[in-house]
Every structure is written in structure tokens, then in C-alpha cells.
Design a protein around this motif. Structure first.
Motif, PDB file in Angstrom:
ATOM      1  N   LEU A  67       0.970  -1.134  -0.043  1.00  0.00           N
ATOM      2  CA  LEU A  67       0.154   0.134   0.149  1.00  0.00           C
ATOM      3  C   LEU A  67       0.792   1.221  -0.069  1.00  0.00           C
ATOM      4  CD1 LEU A  67      -2.178  -2.236   0.763  1.00  0.00           C
ATOM      5  CD2 LEU A  67      -3.060  -0.643   2.443  1.00  0.00           C
ATOM      6  N   GLY A  68       2.029   1.479   0.683  1.00  0.00           N
ATOM      7  CA  GLY A  68       2.765   2.255   0.873  1.00  0.00           C
ATOM      8  C   GLY A  68       3.452   2.821  -0.543  1.00  0.00           C
ATOM      9  N   LEU A  69       3.821   1.337  -1.122  1.00  0.00           N
ATOM     10  CA  LEU A  69       4.567   1.922  -2.562  1.00  0.00           C
ATOM     11  C   LEU A  69       3.746   2.460  -3.473  1.00  0.00           C
ATOM     12  CD1 LEU A  69       6.544   0.984  -4.670  1.00  0.00           C
ATOM     13  CD2 LEU A  69       5.619  -1.139  -5.095  1.00  0.00           C
ATOM     14  N   ILE A  70       2.445   2.002  -3.532  1.00  0.00           N
ATOM     15  CA  ILE A  70       1.634   2.753  -4.570  1.00  0.00           C
ATOM     16  C   ILE A  70       1.280   4.252  -4.146  1.00  0.00           C
ATOM     17  CG2 ILE A  70      -0.904   2.657  -5.335  1.00  0.00           C
ATOM     18  CD1 ILE A  70      -0.943  -0.407  -4.637  1.00  0.00           C
ATOM     19  N   ALA A  71       1.111   4.563  -2.997  1.00  0.00           N
ATOM     20  CA  ALA A  71       0.862   6.017  -2.515  1.00  0.00           C
ATOM     21  C   ALA A  71       2.244   6.662  -2.864  1.00  0.00           C
ATOM     22  CB  ALA A  71       0.715   5.967  -0.937  1.00  0.00           C
ATOM     23  N   ALA A  72       3.487   6.067  -2.652  1.00  0.00           N
ATOM     24  CA  ALA A  72       4.579   6.479  -2.956  1.00  0.00           C
ATOM     25  C   ALA A  72       4.885   6.796  -4.164  1.00  0.00           C
ATOM     26  CB  ALA A  72       5.941   5.797  -2.396  1.00  0.00           C
ATOM     27  N   GLN A  73       4.574   5.837  -4.972  1.00  0.00           N
ATOM     28  CA  GLN A  73       4.728   6.101  -6.552  1.00  0.00           C
ATOM     29  C   GLN A  73       3.887   7.476  -7.070  1.00  0.00           C
ATOM     30  OE1 GLN A  73       3.401   2.157  -7.427  1.00  0.00           O
ATOM     31  NE2 GLN A  73       5.497   1.475  -8.224  1.00  0.00           N
ATOM     32  N   LYS A  74       2.648   7.277  -6.548  1.00  0.00           N
ATOM     33  CA  LYS A  74       1.686   8.651  -6.787  1.00  0.00           C
ATOM     34  C   LYS A  74       2.315   9.700  -6.411  1.00  0.00           C
ATOM     35  CE  LYS A  74      -2.768   6.024  -6.997  1.00  0.00           C
ATOM     36  NZ  LYS A  74      -4.126   5.732  -6.184  1.00  0.00           N
ATOM     37  N   ALA A  75       2.942   9.862  -5.359  1.00  0.00           N
ATOM     38  CA  ALA A  75       3.453  11.070  -4.899  1.00  0.00           C
ATOM     39  C   ALA A  75       4.599  11.478  -5.838  1.00  0.00           C
ATOM     40  CB  ALA A  75       3.932  10.836  -3.456  1.00  0.00           C
ATOM     41  N   ILE A  76       5.455  10.655  -6.080  1.00  0.00           N
ATOM     42  CA  ILE A  76       6.644  10.827  -7.198  1.00  0.00           C
ATOM     43  C   ILE A  76       6.037  11.239  -8.641  1.00  0.00           C
ATOM     44  CG2 ILE A  76       8.398   9.546  -8.474  1.00  0.00           C
ATOM     45  CD1 ILE A  76       8.889   7.810  -5.885  1.00  0.00           C
ATOM     46  N   GLU A  77       5.018  10.517  -9.011  1.00  0.00           N
ATOM     47  CA  GLU A  77       4.588  10.963 -10.152  1.00  0.00           C
ATOM     48  C   GLU A  77       3.928  12.494 -10.061  1.00  0.00           C
ATOM     49  OE1 GLU A  77       1.007   9.555 -13.428  1.00  0.00           O
ATOM     50  OE2 GLU A  77       1.336   8.641 -11.551  1.00  0.00           O
ATOM     51  N   ASN A  78       3.161  12.730  -8.937  1.00  0.00           N
ATOM     52  CA  ASN A  78       2.597  14.023  -8.682  1.00  0.00           C
ATOM     53  C   ASN A  78       3.708  15.363  -8.616  1.00  0.00           C
ATOM     54  OD1 ASN A  78       1.299  15.979  -6.229  1.00  0.00           O
ATOM     55  ND2 ASN A  78       0.150  15.883  -8.331  1.00  0.00           N
ATOM     56  N   SER A  79       4.772  14.838  -8.083  1.00  0.00           N
ATOM     57  CA  SER A  79       6.009  15.882  -7.984  1.00  0.00           C
ATOM     58  C   SER A  79       6.896  16.052  -9.044  1.00  0.00           C
ATOM     59  CB  SER A  79       6.700  15.492  -6.577  1.00  0.00           C
ATOM     60  OG  SER A  79       7.436  14.115  -6.925  1.00  0.00           O
ATOM     61  N   LYS A  80       6.651  15.095  -9.946  1.00  0.00           N
ATOM     62  CA  LYS A  80       7.532  14.984 -11.129  1.00  0.00           C
ATOM     63  C   LYS A  80       9.103  15.005 -10.811  1.00  0.00           C
ATOM     64  CE  LYS A  80       4.001  17.389 -14.135  1.00  0.00           C
ATOM     65  NZ  LYS A  80       3.118  17.261 -13.090  1.00  0.00           N
ATOM     66  N   ILE A  81       9.578  14.310  -9.735  1.00  0.00           N
ATOM     67  CA  ILE A  81      10.849  14.307  -9.640  1.00  0.00           C
ATOM     68  C   ILE A  81      11.535  12.932  -9.970  1.00  0.00           C
ATOM     69  CG2 ILE A  81      10.588  15.679  -7.469  1.00  0.00           C
ATOM     70  CD1 ILE A  81      11.295  12.839  -5.780  1.00  0.00           C
ATOM     71  N   ASP A  82      12.764  12.747 -10.101  1.00  0.00           N
ATOM     72  CA  ASP A  82      13.438  11.575 -10.280  1.00  0.00           C
ATOM     73  C   ASP A  82      13.583  10.968  -8.889  1.00  0.00           C
ATOM     74  OD1 ASP A  82      15.252   9.363 -10.617  1.00  0.00           O
ATOM     75  OD2 ASP A  82      16.851  10.620 -11.928  1.00  0.00           O
ATOM     76  N   PRO A  83      13.119   9.811  -8.659  1.00  0.00           N
ATOM     77  CA  PRO A  83      13.490   9.126  -7.043  1.00  0.00           C
ATOM     78  C   PRO A  83      14.690   8.831  -6.920  1.00  0.00           C
ATOM     79  CG  PRO A  83      12.352   7.561  -8.900  1.00  0.00           C
ATOM     80  CD  PRO A  83      12.437   8.623  -9.531  1.00  0.00           C
ATOM     81  N   LEU A 158      10.761  11.490   0.940  1.00  0.00           N
ATOM     82  CA  LEU A 158       9.578  11.100   0.915  1.00  0.00           C
ATOM     83  C   LEU A 158       9.264  10.354   2.188  1.00  0.00           C
ATOM     84  CD1 LEU A 158       7.415   9.490  -0.609  1.00  0.00           C
ATOM     85  CD2 LEU A 158       9.241   7.627  -1.386  1.00  0.00           C
ATOM     86  N   VAL A 159       8.031  10.747   2.499  1.00  0.00           N
ATOM     87  CA  VAL A 159       7.372  10.460   3.948  1.00  0.00           C
ATOM     88  C   VAL A 159       6.180   9.554   3.508  1.00  0.00           C
ATOM     89  CG1 VAL A 159       6.601  10.887   6.035  1.00  0.00           C
ATOM     90  CG2 VAL A 159       8.334  12.405   5.092  1.00  0.00           C
ATOM     91  N   ILE A 160       5.998   8.363   4.050  1.00  0.00           N
ATOM     92  CA  ILE A 160       4.837   7.753   3.641  1.00  0.00           C
ATOM     93  C   ILE A 160       4.255   6.957   5.179  1.00  0.00           C
ATOM     94  CG2 ILE A 160       4.224   5.402   2.878  1.00  0.00           C
ATOM     95  CD1 ILE A 160       6.982   5.328   1.122  1.00  0.00           C
ATOM     96  N   GLY A 161       2.853   7.078   5.048  1.00  0.00           N
ATOM     97  CA  GLY A 161       2.072   6.486   6.146  1.00  0.00           C
ATOM     98  C   GLY A 161       1.082   5.411   5.652  1.00  0.00           C
ATOM     99  N   ALA A 162       1.232   4.234   5.959  1.00  0.00           N
ATOM    100  CA  ALA A 162       0.599   3.119   5.489  1.00  0.00           C
ATOM    101  C   ALA A 162       0.354   2.245   6.837  1.00  0.00           C
ATOM    102  CB  ALA A 162       1.272   2.526   4.498  1.00  0.00           C
ATOM    103  N   GLU A 163      -0.907   1.466   6.677  1.00  0.00           N
ATOM    104  CA  GLU A 163      -1.323   0.471   7.820  1.00  0.00           C
ATOM    105  C   GLU A 163      -2.461  -0.355   7.044  1.00  0.00           C
ATOM    106  OE1 GLU A 163       0.056  -1.109  10.332  1.00  0.00           O
ATOM    107  OE2 GLU A 163       0.056   0.934  11.653  1.00  0.00           O
ATOM    108  N   THR A 164      -2.171  -1.572   7.765  1.00  0.00           N
ATOM    109  CA  THR A 164      -3.394  -2.595   7.389  1.00  0.00           C
ATOM    110  C   THR A 164      -4.005  -3.053   8.920  1.00  0.00           C
ATOM    111  OG1 THR A 164      -1.694  -4.171   7.319  1.00  0.00           O
ATOM    112  CG2 THR A 164      -2.564  -3.420   5.280  1.00  0.00           C
ATOM    113  N   LEU A 165      -4.728  -2.214   9.399  1.00  0.00           N
ATOM    114  CA  LEU A 165      -5.080  -2.385  10.620  1.00  0.00           C
ATOM    115  C   LEU A 165      -5.929  -3.809  10.841  1.00  0.00           C
ATOM    116  CD1 LEU A 165      -5.624   1.061  12.145  1.00  0.00           C
ATOM    117  CD2 LEU A 165      -3.810  -0.562  12.570  1.00  0.00           C
TER     118      LEU A 165
END
Length: 352
Positions: A67-83, A158-165
Motif C-alpha cells: 500500500l505504501g509503495l502505491i502511495a509513494a509512486q503516486k507522490a513521485i508522479e505528482n511531484s515529477k521528480i526523479d526518485p 519521501l514520507v509515507i504513512g501506511a497501515e493494514t489495521l
């Protein structure tokens, strides 16, 4: 000098769990006695108290780092940066990767390391580590990233917050109904103007409050006594949060240099609708003001409480125009705040 958010992303899992999902659950109190109320009444009271009608659960094949990976990929795409230009990947969670149908937490290697690997980042000096700070973990990760950037040892984080409670709840505990899964992420870099983080505050109340949220055995005495689940003392948390979170928010707001009438939005951890509303009302009472209309966006009714994911996920939804009654424009001042296991509290004031 400060840092600003240049990209955001979230992941809202596909499986919608309505309150009807719990209709056949056998709810028990902490003394091992069956609850006398029917499950439909329990569900109705849950909605009245917390506002929750639905929550999202991850698919069976997914774990928290997915879940965190998907959110991170979207943030990278949104920011248009090179990871490859990231100096830090900070992953806030509390229970690691818990695979569906198991009870074992897997946090080695760190979830941040797993995300870095899946992003195929070759830069060895992109440091990846996890933060365990209860529900305020994502805000704490942002505060740490800001410190690295202000100190000159990082340019981009990059700061991610993810959980599967849903993987760590006792199905016999009615409190399990509030919890959900999800992920959110943001990328921060140095700010070249007056936008970005204006002030921040963190606190840990451990002398008497440490066990308001904890891991405990199932309320079903026939269950394995060695298996632990997330537990909470809801009344104590409510009373603690009402006073201490509002006070912390005021201290942070006052330190920002902005007046209360300049505040445009409050993005608070989506824990309990009534509790959050009571906190924000008390916050404004500290300034002898009524709580303004439309100041506090809420999505807990549809998404439940996904711990560290609630704030970055909500922020993404607002910036993406997914909440018709809420918007954040350039120049807006927003107060972020959270409370959770520890008991930890934190906040920061941000100018967009």
C-alpha cells in the motif's frame, strides 16, 4: 529556511466494508461476556459516536508495504521528480507487514527499505528507515524530514504513512469496527519562499497514559492466549485528547506567527468524528471563538481509521479536488494535528 510539500499521493484499498459486515460477529466484553445488545444496535451506535459507516480493507494479497509503495509512486508522479534524487525515505507504520490469514508481523528489513527496493532506487545514500509513533507517525516523519532539510543534510525526502489495521484486530472486540487500511505519502524539499512548514510540536505522554492503546489478548477466552491484538481504552483516550491535543494545537498555532483568523483548514487525524469535532471546538474556545463552519474536512465516515494513513490520504484527496466542499489554495494556512498510541501528540502549521 523550511521545507515544503511538492507532491502527494494516496492509496485507498478497493474492498469496501460496510457496518453490515459485522452483523454476524460475536462481540464480547473484556470480562469474556457476550454483549447484550444486538449487532445492528452496536453498529448504529458506532455510527452515531464515530461517524463511521464504511471502511476499506486491503486485498488478501496485499501487505502494508504494498500500500505504501502505491502511495509513494503516486507522490513521485505528482511531484515529477526523479526518485534517485531522494535523500530519505521515511515510512510511518505500527505493525509492519502482516500477511492475510496470519498473526505474525514482519518488519525486517524495514518497510522503507522494501519500498526503496521496489522503486528500484540505485542511490545507496538514499536512507530508508521506519517510524513507529502511533497514529501521529506520518506527521512525525514530516517533522523529521523537515529537520533534515533545514540542517542541510537532505534536499528531498519521501514520507509515507501506511497501515493494514484489519490484520491486527480482535474480531470479538467491537472497537475493531473503527479500524481500516490505507496509505498516503508526500515529498518534501527545501522551500524557496515563505511557503511550507511554519512551526511544529511533538509530545509523548507516558507517565500515566502509556497503555491507553496497547496490544492485548482476545476478549474470547477460548482464543490463543499468546496472540495479541490492538486494544484501547476509548473513554480515557477521548478525555486525554480533548484537553491535550487542543492545547498542543494552540501552542503550535501561536508559534507559527499566524493569527487564528488566518487559519483556513484543520487536517486532523481521522480517529473519531465526535472526538475530532470536540477537539477542534475546544481549540477555538481557547481563543474565545466559535468553531468555524467547514474548517475540518472529514472522510472517516467512508474510510474509517487507518492510523498513520488518514492525514496524508485526506490531504491528497483535497489537493486532487475529490472533496467538493473543501479546497486548499496557494497562500492558505493549514494546521495538521494527530494523537495516538504512546500517548503521542504532534502538529505542524503549513502555508501552501
Amino acid at each position: 529556511m523550511t521545507s515544503k510539500i511538492i507532491g502527494v499521493g494516496n492509496y485507498i484499498p478497493p474492498e469496501t466494508i460496510t457496518n453490515l459486515f459485522f452483523d454476524k460477529h460475536h462481540f464480547i466484553n473484556k470480562n469474556g461476556e457476550s454483549l447484550k445488545e444486538a449487532n445492528d444496535i452496536i453498529a448504529r451506535k458506532l455510527k452515531e459516536i464515530t461517524g463511521i459507516e464504511e471502511r476499506r480493507y486491503a486485498s488478501e494479497h496485499q501487505v502494508t508495504s504494498d500500500l505504501g509503495l502505491i502511495a509513494a509512486q503516486k507522490a513521485i508522479e505528482n511531484s515529477k521528480i526523479d526518485p534517485e534524487t531522494l535523500d530519505y525515505i521515511i515510512f510511518a507504520h505500527n505493525f509492519g507487514d502482516v500477511r492475510f490469514g496470519t498473526v505474525q508481523s514482519d518488519s525486517v528489513p524495514s518497510l522503507a527499505s522494501r519500498v526503496k527496493h521496489l522503486l528500484k532506487i540505485k542511490n545507496n545514500f538514499c536512507v530508508a528507515y521506519d517510524v513507529l509513533f502511533g497514529c501521529p507517525g506520518w506527521i512525525e516523519g514530516v517533522i523529521q524530514a523537515n529537520a533534515f532539510i533545514k540542517a542541510g543534510i537532505a534536499k528531498r525526502c519521501l514520507v509515507i504513512g501506511a497501515e493494514t489495521l484489519s490484520r491486527v484486530v480482535d474480531i470479538h472486540d467491537r472497537d475493531s469496527m473503527i479500524y481500516a487500511d490505507g496509505a498516503g505519502a508526500a515529498i518534501l524539499e527545501i522551500s524557496g519562499d515563505d511557503s511550507g512548514i511554519q512551526s511544529h510540536l511533538s509530545a509523548s505522554y507516558t507517565l500515566n497514559e502509556k497503555d491507553y492503546l496497547y496490544f492485548g489478548k482476545s476478549y474470547n477466552n477460548e482464543s490463543c492466549p499468546d496472540t495479541r491484538y490492538i486494544k484501547m481504552d476509548g473513554r480515557k483516550i477521548y478525555e486525554f485528547a480533548l484537553v491535550n491535543v487542543a492545547d498542543a494545537m494552540k501552542k503550535c498555532m501561536d508559534a507559527s506567527g499566524y493569527s487564528i483568523d488566518q487559519l483556513d483548514k484543520i487536517i486532523i487525524h481521522q480517529a473519531n468524528e465526535k472526538m475530532d469535532e470536540a477537539i477542534v471546538k475546544r481549540f477555538y474556545q481557547l481563543y474565545d471563538l466559535p468553531m468555524p463552519e467547514n474548517i475540518m474536512p472529514m472522510v472517516i465516515n467512508k474510510l474509517g481509521n487507518s492510523s498513520v494513513a488518514t492525514i496524508p490520504s485526506l490531504l491528497t484527496m483535497i489537493l486532487n479536488g475529490e472533496l467538493p466542499t473543501h479546497e486548499i489554495k496557494e497562500g492558505h494556512v493549514v494546521l495538521f494535528a494527530s494523537v495516538g498510541a504512546g500517548m503521542n501528540i504532534n502538529a505542524f502549521v503549513y502555508k501552501f
